[in-house]
Design a protein around this motif. Structure first.
Motif, PDB file in Angstrom:
ATOM      1  N   LEU A  44       0.816  -1.215   0.000  1.00  0.00           N
ATOM      2  CA  LEU A  44       0.000   0.000   0.000  1.00  0.00           C
ATOM      3  C   LEU A  44       0.850   1.266   0.000  1.00  0.00           C
ATOM      4  O   LEU A  44       0.412   2.313  -0.473  1.00  0.00           O
ATOM      5  N   PHE A  45       2.069   1.157   0.500  1.00  0.00           N
ATOM      6  CA  PHE A  45       2.977   2.305   0.581  1.00  0.00           C
ATOM      7  C   PHE A  45       3.185   2.948  -0.786  1.00  0.00           C
ATOM      8  O   PHE A  45       3.126   4.171  -0.943  1.00  0.00           O
ATOM      9  N   ASN A  47       1.276   2.718  -3.479  1.00  0.00           N
ATOM     10  CA  ASN A  47       0.040   3.326  -3.981  1.00  0.00           C
ATOM     11  C   ASN A  47      -0.200   4.697  -3.366  1.00  0.00           C
ATOM     12  O   ASN A  47      -0.682   5.617  -4.028  1.00  0.00           O
ATOM     13  N   ARG A  48       0.146   4.843  -2.105  1.00  0.00           N
ATOM     14  CA  ARG A  48      -0.005   6.141  -1.462  1.00  0.00           C
ATOM     15  C   ARG A  48       0.955   7.166  -2.062  1.00  0.00           C
ATOM     16  O   ARG A  48       0.608   8.338  -2.199  1.00  0.00           O
ATOM     17  N   LEU A  51      -0.539   8.410  -5.210  1.00  0.00           N
ATOM     18  CA  LEU A  51      -1.624   9.353  -4.915  1.00  0.00           C
ATOM     19  C   LEU A  51      -1.067  10.719  -4.519  1.00  0.00           C
ATOM     20  O   LEU A  51      -1.557  11.766  -4.970  1.00  0.00           O
ATOM     21  N   ILE A  52      -0.010  10.718  -3.694  1.00  0.00           N
ATOM     22  CA  ILE A  52       0.630  11.978  -3.295  1.00  0.00           C
ATOM     23  C   ILE A  52       1.254  12.659  -4.501  1.00  0.00           C
ATOM     24  O   ILE A  52       1.202  13.897  -4.636  1.00  0.00           O
TER      25      ILE A  52
END
Length: 277
Positions: A44-45, A47-48, A51-52
């Motif tokens: 998930l890291f 993917n974040r 997004l950022i």
């Protein structure tokens, strides 16, 4: 903005974006190489971070548009002056248009991270279009200017159109580390070259360059090659650091896994001994 700040702003945006990519892509690639095929799904890291990245692109583009439009000598959202029957600050409008398409690319990037059924590769296509629009605007940005001014701006066509072509290839060749690192190098080169344009055309020490001298054109061409070498060096160093980081983390993970196996085996042996007694 026809001043140093007007070139430092996009230069800072492209530099930050390129440096972010130079850290993210090597980490993601090295992490995948150290994982078995059954665990290839990204954590998930990452993917974040994507997004950022999209949110930062939107933010920087918004700041760029506001800066181009509402500085004291800006057009203030006026495109045409009916009294003088002339266009208002078209250079600022061109820069605003460039930021507009990068904001669109940021919005598409955010949408790809959402549950919406966005086609795979649409974020790369939007980013490729943004690079192409940037190059198209700058192609008609430097006509009827002094030779050095025209030349130093035309050098931007190499990383801009190169970045557009590379990003378009990524639409069909997803997660190709060579293309990703090459696009990263072109983006860092863009950022540093915007600063170079500002230093040459609007020197901070007040000493003006001779915009007609051919020797200055030769030096600027050589300087562009140095900027490219530095961009490649930065990407190479960050790739090596990412590889070392993943190696160390994977080494710790394997040590922990071995210790857990030893602990479980010892517990199993004790249980067997207790059963025998």
């Amino acid at each position: 903005m026809a001043n140093f700040k007007g070139h430092a702003l996009p230069g800072s945006c492209f530099l930050l974006l390129g440096l972010c990519w130079s850290v993210m892509y090597p980490l993601r690639h090295c992490w995948r190489r150290h994982q078995p095929k059954a665990r290839q799904k990204l954590p998930l890291f990452f993917n974040r971070i994507d997004l950022i990245e999209g949110a930062l692109m939107i933010f920087f583009a918004f700041v760029g548009i506001m800066a181009e439009q509402f500085v004291p000598d800006g057009p203030h959202a006026h495109l045409y002056n009916r009294e003088t029957q002339s266009w208002v600050k078209l250079m600022n409008w061109q820069h605003s248009t460039m930021y507009l398409f990068f904001s669109i690319a940021g919005v598409v990037k955010v949408f790809t991270m959402s549950p919406l059924p966005v086609p795979l590769g649409l974020d790369r296509l939007a980013l490729s279009l943004a690079f192409f629009i940037e190059g198209l605007l700058f192609y008609f940005h430097v006509h009827m200017r002094p030779p050095l001014d025209t030349h130093i701006h035309s050098m931007l066509f190499v990383p801009v159109f190169g970045g557009a072509a590379i990003t378009l290839l990524e639409v069909f060749m997803r997660d190709n580390i060579v293309l990703e690192l090459l696009r990263t190098s072109m983006t860092i080169l863009q950022g540093s070259w915007f600063f170079q344009i500002g230093f040459v055309l609007y020197p901070l020490n007040g000493v003006q360059w001779d915009l007609q001298a051919h020797d200055n054109i030769m030096f600027i061409t050589m300087c562009f090659c140095w900027h490219l070498a530095v961009a490649l060096l930065i990407v190479g160093i960050n790739y090596w650091m990412g590889w070392c980081c993943v190696q160390r983390c994977s080494g710790r993970g394997s040590d922990i896994e071995i210790m857990m196996r030893k602990t479980s085996s010892s517990k199993k042996a004790l249980l067997e001994e207790s059963d025998e007694e």
